[in-house]
Design an enzyme around this catalytic site. Structure first.
Site, PDB file in Angstrom:
ATOM      1  N   TRP A  37       0.856  -1.181   0.000  1.00 51.64           N
ATOM      2  CA  TRP A  37       0.000   0.000   0.000  1.00 51.64           C
ATOM      3  C   TRP A  37       0.893   1.233   0.000  1.00 51.64           C
ATOM      4  O   TRP A  37       1.825   1.323   0.794  1.00 51.64           O
ATOM      5  CB  TRP A  37      -0.904   0.037   1.228  1.00 51.64           C
ATOM      6  CG  TRP A  37      -1.556   1.372   1.396  1.00 51.64           C
ATOM      7  CD1 TRP A  37      -2.565   1.890   0.633  1.00 51.64           C
ATOM      8  CD2 TRP A  37      -1.228   2.386   2.369  1.00 51.64           C
ATOM      9  NE1 TRP A  37      -2.879   3.168   1.060  1.00 51.64           N
ATOM     10  CE2 TRP A  37      -2.078   3.495   2.119  1.00 51.64           C
ATOM     11  CE3 TRP A  37      -0.304   2.465   3.408  1.00 51.64           C
ATOM     12  CZ2 TRP A  37      -2.021   4.658   2.886  1.00 51.64           C
ATOM     13  CZ3 TRP A  37      -0.250   3.634   4.175  1.00 51.64           C
ATOM     14  CH2 TRP A  37      -1.108   4.704   3.909  1.00 51.64           C
ATOM     15  N   GLU A  47      -3.145  -2.846  -2.338  1.00 55.65           N
ATOM     16  CA  GLU A  47      -4.260  -2.319  -1.541  1.00 55.65           C
ATOM     17  C   GLU A  47      -4.679  -0.939  -2.039  1.00 55.65           C
ATOM     18  O   GLU A  47      -3.878  -0.016  -2.099  1.00 55.65           O
ATOM     19  CB  GLU A  47      -3.827  -2.225  -0.068  1.00 55.65           C
ATOM     20  CG  GLU A  47      -4.920  -1.683   0.848  1.00 55.65           C
ATOM     21  CD  GLU A  47      -4.469  -1.558   2.302  1.00 55.65           C
ATOM     22  OE1 GLU A  47      -3.256  -1.658   2.574  1.00 55.65           O
ATOM     23  OE2 GLU A  47      -5.339  -1.344   3.170  1.00 55.65           O
ATOM     24  N   LYS A  67      -7.369   2.484  -1.902  1.00 54.26           N
ATOM     25  CA  LYS A  67      -7.931   3.306  -0.840  1.00 54.26           C
ATOM     26  C   LYS A  67      -8.815   4.367  -1.478  1.00 54.26           C
ATOM     27  O   LYS A  67      -8.591   4.760  -2.619  1.00 54.26           O
ATOM     28  CB  LYS A  67      -6.780   3.953  -0.069  1.00 54.26           C
ATOM     29  CG  LYS A  67      -7.202   4.668   1.173  1.00 54.26           C
ATOM     30  CD  LYS A  67      -6.015   4.922   2.092  1.00 54.26           C
ATOM     31  CE  LYS A  67      -6.500   5.632   3.345  1.00 54.26           C
ATOM     32  NZ  LYS A  67      -5.449   5.796   4.334  1.00 54.26           N
ATOM     33  N   ASP A 101      -9.357  -3.715   2.014  1.00 54.83           N
ATOM     34  CA  ASP A 101      -9.384  -3.131   3.353  1.00 54.83           C
ATOM     35  C   ASP A 101     -10.804  -2.609   3.538  1.00 54.83           C
ATOM     36  O   ASP A 101     -11.256  -1.730   2.796  1.00 54.83           O
ATOM     37  CB  ASP A 101      -8.349  -2.005   3.477  1.00 54.83           C
ATOM     38  CG  ASP A 101      -8.289  -1.420   4.884  1.00 54.83           C
ATOM     39  OD1 ASP A 101      -9.367  -1.124   5.451  1.00 54.83           O
ATOM     40  OD2 ASP A 101      -7.186  -1.238   5.421  1.00 54.83           O
ATOM     41  N   HIS A 115     -11.746   1.045   3.292  1.00 56.66           N
ATOM     42  CA  HIS A 115     -11.283   1.828   2.150  1.00 56.66           C
ATOM     43  C   HIS A 115     -12.285   2.035   1.029  1.00 56.66           C
ATOM     44  O   HIS A 115     -11.895   2.182  -0.127  1.00 56.66           O
ATOM     45  CB  HIS A 115     -10.020   1.184   1.581  1.00 56.66           C
ATOM     46  CG  HIS A 115      -8.823   1.407   2.461  1.00 56.66           C
ATOM     47  ND1 HIS A 115      -7.543   1.161   2.059  1.00 56.66           N
ATOM     48  CD2 HIS A 115      -8.726   1.880   3.731  1.00 56.66           C
ATOM     49  CE1 HIS A 115      -6.704   1.452   3.035  1.00 56.66           C
ATOM     50  NE2 HIS A 115      -7.399   1.874   4.059  1.00 56.66           N
ATOM     51  N   HIS A 145      -7.901  -6.747   4.850  1.00 60.01           N
ATOM     52  CA  HIS A 145      -7.555  -5.928   6.002  1.00 60.01           C
ATOM     53  C   HIS A 145      -8.875  -5.655   6.702  1.00 60.01           C
ATOM     54  O   HIS A 145      -9.634  -4.786   6.287  1.00 60.01           O
ATOM     55  CB  HIS A 145      -6.920  -4.597   5.568  1.00 60.01           C
ATOM     56  CG  HIS A 145      -5.444  -4.676   5.404  1.00 60.01           C
ATOM     57  ND1 HIS A 145      -4.651  -3.584   5.210  1.00 60.01           N
ATOM     58  CD2 HIS A 145      -4.614  -5.758   5.455  1.00 60.01           C
ATOM     59  CE1 HIS A 145      -3.394  -3.975   5.118  1.00 60.01           C
ATOM     60  NE2 HIS A 145      -3.343  -5.282   5.262  1.00 60.01           N
ATOM     61  N   ASP A 165     -12.206   8.137   9.591  1.00 67.70           N
ATOM     62  CA  ASP A 165     -11.179   7.181   9.980  1.00 67.70           C
ATOM     63  C   ASP A 165     -11.496   5.790   9.445  1.00 67.70           C
ATOM     64  O   ASP A 165     -12.594   5.282   9.642  1.00 67.70           O
ATOM     65  CB  ASP A 165     -11.064   7.127  11.504  1.00 67.70           C
ATOM     66  CG  ASP A 165     -10.043   6.100  11.936  1.00 67.70           C
ATOM     67  OD1 ASP A 165      -8.948   6.075  11.345  1.00 67.70           O
ATOM     68  OD2 ASP A 165     -10.335   5.310  12.842  1.00 67.70           O
ATOM     69  N   ASP A 172      -9.814   3.099  10.345  1.00 64.88           N
ATOM     70  CA  ASP A 172      -9.067   2.129  11.139  1.00 64.88           C
ATOM     71  C   ASP A 172      -9.524   1.982  12.587  1.00 64.88           C
ATOM     72  O   ASP A 172      -8.698   1.883  13.490  1.00 64.88           O
ATOM     73  CB  ASP A 172      -7.581   2.503  11.117  1.00 64.88           C
ATOM     74  CG  ASP A 172      -7.043   2.591   9.697  1.00 64.88           C
ATOM     75  OD1 ASP A 172      -6.970   1.553   9.045  1.00 64.88           O
ATOM     76  OD2 ASP A 172      -6.733   3.710   9.254  1.00 64.88           O
ATOM     77  N   ASP A 231      -6.336  -4.656  10.298  1.00 63.07           N
ATOM     78  CA  ASP A 231      -5.653  -3.373  10.118  1.00 63.07           C
ATOM     79  C   ASP A 231      -6.431  -2.273  10.814  1.00 63.07           C
ATOM     80  O   ASP A 231      -7.358  -1.710  10.250  1.00 63.07           O
ATOM     81  CB  ASP A 231      -5.501  -3.060   8.620  1.00 63.07           C
ATOM     82  CG  ASP A 231      -4.726  -1.762   8.405  1.00 63.07           C
ATOM     83  OD1 ASP A 231      -4.040  -1.323   9.351  1.00 63.07           O
ATOM     84  OD2 ASP A 231      -4.820  -1.192   7.314  1.00 63.07           O
TER      85      ASP A 231
HETATM   86  C1  RNT Z   1      -3.776   2.611   5.155  1.00 61.71           C
HETATM   87  C2  RNT Z   1      -3.774   1.171   4.773  1.00 61.71           C
HETATM   88  C3  RNT Z   1      -2.571   0.393   5.202  1.00 61.71           C
HETATM   89  C4  RNT Z   1      -2.056   0.789   6.567  1.00 61.71           C
HETATM   90  C5  RNT Z   1      -1.013  -0.105   7.139  1.00 61.71           C
HETATM   91  C6  RNT Z   1      -0.313   0.502   8.301  1.00 61.71           C
HETATM   92  O1  RNT Z   1      -4.961   3.219   4.926  1.00 61.71           O
HETATM   93  O2  RNT Z   1      -4.930   0.573   5.252  1.00 61.71           O
HETATM   94  O3  RNT Z   1      -2.841  -0.950   5.127  1.00 61.71           O
HETATM   95  O4  RNT Z   1      -3.102   0.888   7.488  1.00 61.71           O
HETATM   96  O5  RNT Z   1      -0.157  -0.515   6.156  1.00 61.71           O
HETATM   97 ZN    ZN Z   2      -5.102  -1.517   5.230  1.00 59.71          ZN
END
Ligand code: RNT
Ligand code: ZN
Length: 416
Positions: free
Chosen positions: A185, A224, A226, A257, A260, A284, A292, A294, A324
């Site tokens: 990523w 990955e 986003k 993810d 994302h 992820h 956010d 995460d 993640d």
């Molecule tokens: C960021 C991505 C990525 C990171 C990690 C730390 O938006 O999700 O995967 O969170 O690599």
């Molecule tokens: Zn991620």
């Protein structure tokens, strides 16, 4: 919790599931073999051991709960503690910035397998496998563009970094006798209206081509995408379309993810399309909240649905599950335990679905029956199966892990 109570509840659950055509003993066996890759970066808010510089690259942690890991030993100790509260065996996912650099500054274009030697030994002793990530963020050369930077010097720096990361992952995979899964990523993007979108994507593609020109047997790389990064809201070079296109054309892995995508997009719906065109997926598992992407994973509908979809696609053997998230506002070990157990509970619920009957209803165009069974399945006693799983694995059942985390906080993390 009383063992005989758990056993009794399990026996009843087993019968109830059998009545709808689901064998809970088989499901327990399957779940036992599902490994989740624990992201080392929850221990220390994505700081790592390179220079401790501020987190950049469109990601951010908020909160300053005391007790974060400050060095490699503490990261390892915290991971071991977390794993002791999570049923079955899992993997550990490292970022390049978590190398064992021995107190020296090792720039990103200088990393090599030797910097991960102690990690490989540690993992082998514990019997866990390692996964890996190249790290494009938190570096003076990160800026807004890395692999897509028009400045050839900067681009080459990150190409070298990523190539070296693949070599490190290859070594890990070889040593552990199981492919190391490397996620790629990069945060590349821009905050405001961008008029050269094509240029950066072309450069990104060229950089990736160069990176992937080296072929490996013991590692796999996933791309990955986003939707946007913090401070990079307008344009993301590695958008979903870019990554799906690249992965399809070049047969790399693709990473979903769950944080994302646009809020109304359904990550689960992507699985079957992607799996038709790429060899395997990386997940992820995360939880998007507002800006956010995460937050700590919980057993919410979208997480359950994601795993249901993988089971329905008969694709659990084509997915590498990782977590993640990074929450600096609560006990960090507790965050691991909540998130990993939530992912496992979601997988369990997916495995317990009365799929044969549901498929039959669908084939017969029995829409009411399909919906009714889906609704009833939600209230089936899956939690008794989950408790049994924890009991069998000799880890705390239910909320019993709370005092364990509190004890570790009292004795270890609060003293940092
Ligand atoms: C960021 C991505 C990525 C990171 C990690 C730390 O938006 O999700 O995967 O969170 O690599
Ligand atoms: Zn991620």
């Amino acid at each position: 919790m009383k063992e005989n109570l758990i056993q009794k509840a399990y026996e009843i659950a087993k019968e109830r599931y059998a009545a709808i055509g689901v064998n809970t003993d088989e499901v327990l066996k399957t779940l036992q073999n599902v490994q989740i890759s624990l992201h080392c970066w929850q221990t220390d808010d994505v700081v790592g051991f390179e220079s401790g510089s501020a987190l950049s690259g469109g990601i951010q942690t908020t909160g300053n709960y005391p007790g974060k890991a400050r060095n490699i030993d503490e990261v390892r100790a915290d991971l071991v503690k977390a794993m002791s509260l999570i049923p079955s065996k899992h993997r550990v996912n490292l970022h390049e910035i978590y190398g064992d650099f021995g107190g020296k500054f090792v720039d990103r274009d200088q990393c090599e397998p030797a910097h991960f030697e102690s990690w490989m030994q540690w993992a082998a002793e514990l019997g866990v496998k390692l996964d890996f990530n190249s790290s494009s963020f938190s570096h003076p050369k990160s800026g807004n563009l890395t692999l897509s930077n028009p400045d050839k010097g900067i681009r080459d720096f990150w190409i070298e970094h990523t190539k070296r990361c693949r070599a490190i992952a290859e070594e890990m995979g070889k040593r552990q006798g199981d492919p190391c899964i490397m996620n790629l990523w990069v945060h590349d993007g821009s905050k405001d209206i961008t008029v050269n979108r094509m240029l950066y994507r072309q450069l990104f593609e060229q950089s990736l081509d160069e990176i992937f020109s080296v072929k490996y047997k013991n590692m796999k790389t996933g791309l990955e995408s986003k939707v946007f990064g913090i401070g990079l809201e307008y344009y993301t070079v590695g958008s979903n379309e870019f990554c799906v296109g690249y992965a399809t054309k070049n047969q790399t892995l693709l990473t979903i993810d769950t944080g994302h995508y646009h809020p109304t997009e359904v990550a689960a719906d992507k699985v079957s399309s992607m799996l038709l065109f790429v060899p395997e997926l990386i997940l992820h598992v995360s939880r998007p909240i507002r800006w956010d992407s995460d937050h700590v994973t919980i057993m919410d509908d979208s997480t359950v649905e994601l795993f249901q979809e993988l089971v329905r696609c008969d694709a659990m053997n084509r997915v590498h599950i990782a977590l993640d998230y990074f929450d600096a506002s609560i006990n960090r070990i507790g965050a691991y335990v909540i998130g990993t157990r939530a992912a496992q509970k979601s997988i369990l619920r997916a495995l317990l679905e009365p799929l044969a009957t549901l498929r039959k209803y669908e084939a017969e165009d029995k829409g009411f029956q399909r919906l009714a069974l889906l609704e009833e399945a939600k209230a089936m006693p899956w939690n008794a199966v989950w408790d049994m799983f924890c009991l069998k694995n000799n880890v705390p059942v239910g909320e019993e892990f709370i005092p364990e985390v509190e004890k570790y906080e009292r004795e270890v993390t609060s003293k940092r």
